[in-house]
Write a protein that holds these residues in place. Structure first.
Motif: not given
Length: 210
Positions: A140, A144-145, A147, A149-150
């Protein structure tokens, strides 16, 4: 030929890689991709839905009442489709929904679909060794790293699926992991973002590059 930026596990740009695939002509691209998508969806259908006609419903052999003199509409069977418990008119029957498509066309459609999603594709270095044990939080955080969107649908393409990565990703509802050799039209078009490792990209070039 398309140049793709390669990111590392920390989300930093560490280089570039190129991808060149033979795709369909612009005027035919949408049509052939659509055909391949419909084929995949139809071929996934079981086609086992079945309903009984009035001839197959149990009972109804005796005429409910005499033909004339009752004041009611004539009836020959209590299993008429008009009656409760009767048969079904034009109901579904087991059938084969499969659609045929030439192998060359299927591969062309797959390459064309993948090429159309390159703007939404992120190439990353192989990260299997970064996970010494299953850890969903690590995946997760990596998304994010990168970029991503989860909350959106993500397709992760790997050359192989190590157990640590499988166990780390199976609880992320919007993330689907597949092998590069198992690429398919539906997953490519359904995902909002695509993440492919450098090894997976090389495998795609090797398997689908002709």
């Amino acid at each position: 030929m398309v140049n793709c930026v390669v990111k590392n596990w920390q989300g930093e740009n560490v280089g570039e890689t190129t991808l060149e695939l033979k795709v369909a002509k612009a005027e035919n691209a949408e049509h052939i991709v659509h055909r391949a998508l419909i084929r995949q969806i139809n071929n996934a259908r079981q086609g086992t839905a079945s309903s009984k006609t009035r001839a197959e419903v149990r009972g109804g052999g005796r005429k409910p009442w005499r033909q004339k003199g009752t004041g009611r509409a004539r009836a020959g069977s209590s299993r008429s489709p008009l009656w409760r418990g009767g048969g079904v008119i034009f109901g579904p029957k087991p059938r084969d929904f499969s659609v045929k498509m030439n192998r060359k066309e299927r591969r062309l459609a797959l390459r064309t679909a993948f090429d159309s999603r390159l703007e939404d594709t992120i190439v990353v270095e192989n990260f299997a060794e970064q996970l010494d044990r299953p850890k969903t939080k690590e995946i997760t955080a990596a998304l994010k790293r990168w970029e991503i969107d989860a909350e959106r649908k993500v397709l992760l393409i790997l050359p192989e699926i190590p157990e640590n990565i499988y166990l780390s990703t199976r609880n992320i509802s919007n993330l689907k992991v597949i092998k590069a050799t198992n690429l398919n039209i539906y997953d490519l078009l359904n995902a909002s973002k695509i993440v492919a490792t450098t090894d997976a990209l090389e495998q795609i070039k090797e398997v689908y590059g002709d």
